[in-house]
Design an enzyme around this catalytic site. Structure first.
Site, PDB file in Angstrom:
ATOM      1  CG  ASP A 190       3.195  -1.618   6.306  1.00  0.00           C
ATOM      2  OD1 ASP A 190       2.681  -0.960   5.386  1.00  0.00           O
ATOM      3  OD2 ASP A 190       3.510  -1.115   7.396  1.00  0.00           O
ATOM      4  NE  ARG A 207      -6.155  -4.674   1.885  1.00  0.00           N
ATOM      5  CZ  ARG A 207      -7.029  -4.526   2.838  1.00  0.00           C
ATOM      6  NH1 ARG A 207      -7.741  -5.561   3.227  1.00  0.00           N
ATOM      7  NH2 ARG A 207      -7.216  -3.372   3.426  1.00  0.00           N
ATOM      8  NE  ARG A 249      -5.394   1.333  -0.522  1.00  0.00           N
ATOM      9  CZ  ARG A 249      -5.341   2.264   0.428  1.00  0.00           C
ATOM     10  NH1 ARG A 249      -6.360   2.437   1.236  1.00  0.00           N
ATOM     11  NH2 ARG A 249      -4.280   3.016   0.575  1.00  0.00           N
ATOM     12  CE1 TYR A 289       2.626   5.498  10.805  1.00  0.00           C
ATOM     13  CE2 TYR A 289       4.838   5.006  10.030  1.00  0.00           C
ATOM     14  CZ  TYR A 289       3.559   5.477   9.788  1.00  0.00           C
ATOM     15  OH  TYR A 289       3.219   5.920   8.549  1.00  0.00           O
ATOM     16  NE  ARG A 346       2.589   1.636   0.203  1.00  0.00           N
ATOM     17  CZ  ARG A 346       2.073   2.456   1.111  1.00  0.00           C
ATOM     18  NH1 ARG A 346       1.055   3.200   0.800  1.00  0.00           N
ATOM     19  NH2 ARG A 346       2.575   2.504   2.306  1.00  0.00           N
TER      20      ARG A 346
END
Ligand code: CP3
Length: 345
Positions: free
Chosen positions: A77, A41, A32, A152, A28
């Protein structure tokens, strides 16, 4: 086009070959915590970024110069290939991937479509090609592993205890193995396409597989992992395995034909080597320490380096991804420390 000489410390460390200093990159590393990322973003969602090769390459490149890391990881992703297989996925902020048509039975598994990378995810391959023109460090491609993806698909989103996934696995073993086959085939096809487009190493994220015990891992997951890594053996790209809370599965991972074992912070590098891990290890600073005072962070990083450097097969990374609260300067300082400390030894 980069004018810098190519830095291959990361690839050499993957192969256990001698190199100048310990390579570092961070899971990562684009995200952010970076003001530049947050700005992008404001304009685009995560999937909008990945569908625009120029923007996606820019995001992937953000941490390279900024942090001086020794590898880039493609910005995408693990759910990126899912829509092509027939799964409607949305990435919800601070939650993660959410699916509106979760898998509940064998018929749902049968409906899953195979992935055709050049038709289904051409933007990923174009991003990789763009990146290879710009990068002076190796590019890591990646995919989610079948268990983590299945969690998921069956839970419909993130989960604490994976009870739906486990119930499905134990009650419908035939459907489960079909699901593993289909997701495994997708993983191989997707990673091969990334390598052919220019990815120089690949990481398989089995983030949530630590929820299984070793016996169930051997029965329900190891066969597909074996097929994935065996199919990729002919490709000229080191293969990295990663999972969270999976220290009890190290002996199982050790049997797989892969090159690098990624550790989270719960298992020390010395403990892993004592368990017979003789290939390259990658890890494993607790990402929580990135929010602690520098002297504590430095002490822990030094300990990891001392353990890691006992063999040339060591890559510094975090035990999991960077949190959005981390300061850019902390990662800059950490990378400089890793490089200076390991170059002196
Ligand atoms: O820099 C990099 O590491 C590359 C980019 C990357 C992303 N996701 C971008 C992303 C990678 C390697 C992933 C893999 C991924 N995605 C994993 C495996 C790694 C791990 O963390 O265990 C998993 C489990 C996912 C699923 C997922 N996607 C989660 C749990 C989240 C976080 C939700 C949140 O908001 O905290 C996402 C969204 C996601 N993927 C973000 C990023 C940068 C969040 C930021 C955003 O919305 O802009």
């Amino acid at each position: 086009m980069s004018t810098k000489p190519f830095n291959d410390n990361f690839l050499k460390a993957c192969r256990g070959e001698a190199h100048d200093r310990v390579p570092a990159w961070y899971m990562r590393q684009a995200g952010r915590y970076q003001p530049e990322y947050r700005k992008i973003r404001e304009k685009y969602s995560l999937f909008e970024i990945t569908h625009r090769p120029e923007v996606c390459a820019e995001v992937t490149m953000l941490p390279i110069e900024q942090l001086d890391v020794d590898a880039a990881i493609l910005f995408a992703d693990i759910m990126t290939p899912m829509p092509a297989m027939g799964i409607n996925v949305e990435i919800k902020s601070n939650i993660g991937p959410v699916i509106d048509n979760p898998i509940t039975c064998k018929e749902d598994v049968e409906k899953l479509q195979p992935l055709h990378p050049s038709e289904d995810v051409p933007y990923i391959l174009d991003t990789i090609k763009l990146l290879r023109e710009q990068l002076s460090v190796p590019l890591i491609g990646f995919a989610g592993a079948p268990f983590t993806l299945a969690s998921y698909l069956i839970e419909g989103g993130p989960s604490r205890n994976y009870y739906k996934t486990k119930a499905f696995m134990h009650s419908n073993p035939e459907a489960w193995h079909l699901l593993m086959d289909k997701l495994g085939e997708m993983t191989v096809t997707y990673l091969q396409a990334q390598i052919h487009a220019g990815a120089q190493a690949v990481q398989v994220f089995d983030s949530w597989v630590g929820a299984l015990n070793a016996q169930d891992y051997r029965t329900y997951v190891a066969p597909v992992m074996n097929r994935i890594f065996s199919a990729l053996e002919k490709e000229n790209a080191p293969k990295i395995m990663f999972g969270v809370g999976a220290g009890h599965l190290l002996q199982e991972w050790n049997k797989l034909p892969l090159d690098v074992i990624g550790l989270d912070w719960r298992t020390s590098i010395t403990q892993a080597r004592q368990q017979g891990v003789s290939r390259t290890v990658q890890g494993n600073l607790d990402p929580g320490l990135l929010l602690a005072d520098w002297p504590e962070l430095e002490k822990k990083a030094k300990k990891i380096l001392d353990e890691g450097m006992e063999s040339p097969g060591f890559i510094f990374n975090l035990g999991h991804g960077v949190y959005p609260q981390v300061k850019v300067e902390t990662l800059q300082r950490l990378t400089a420390f890793i490089h200076n400390y390991s170059a002196k030894k």
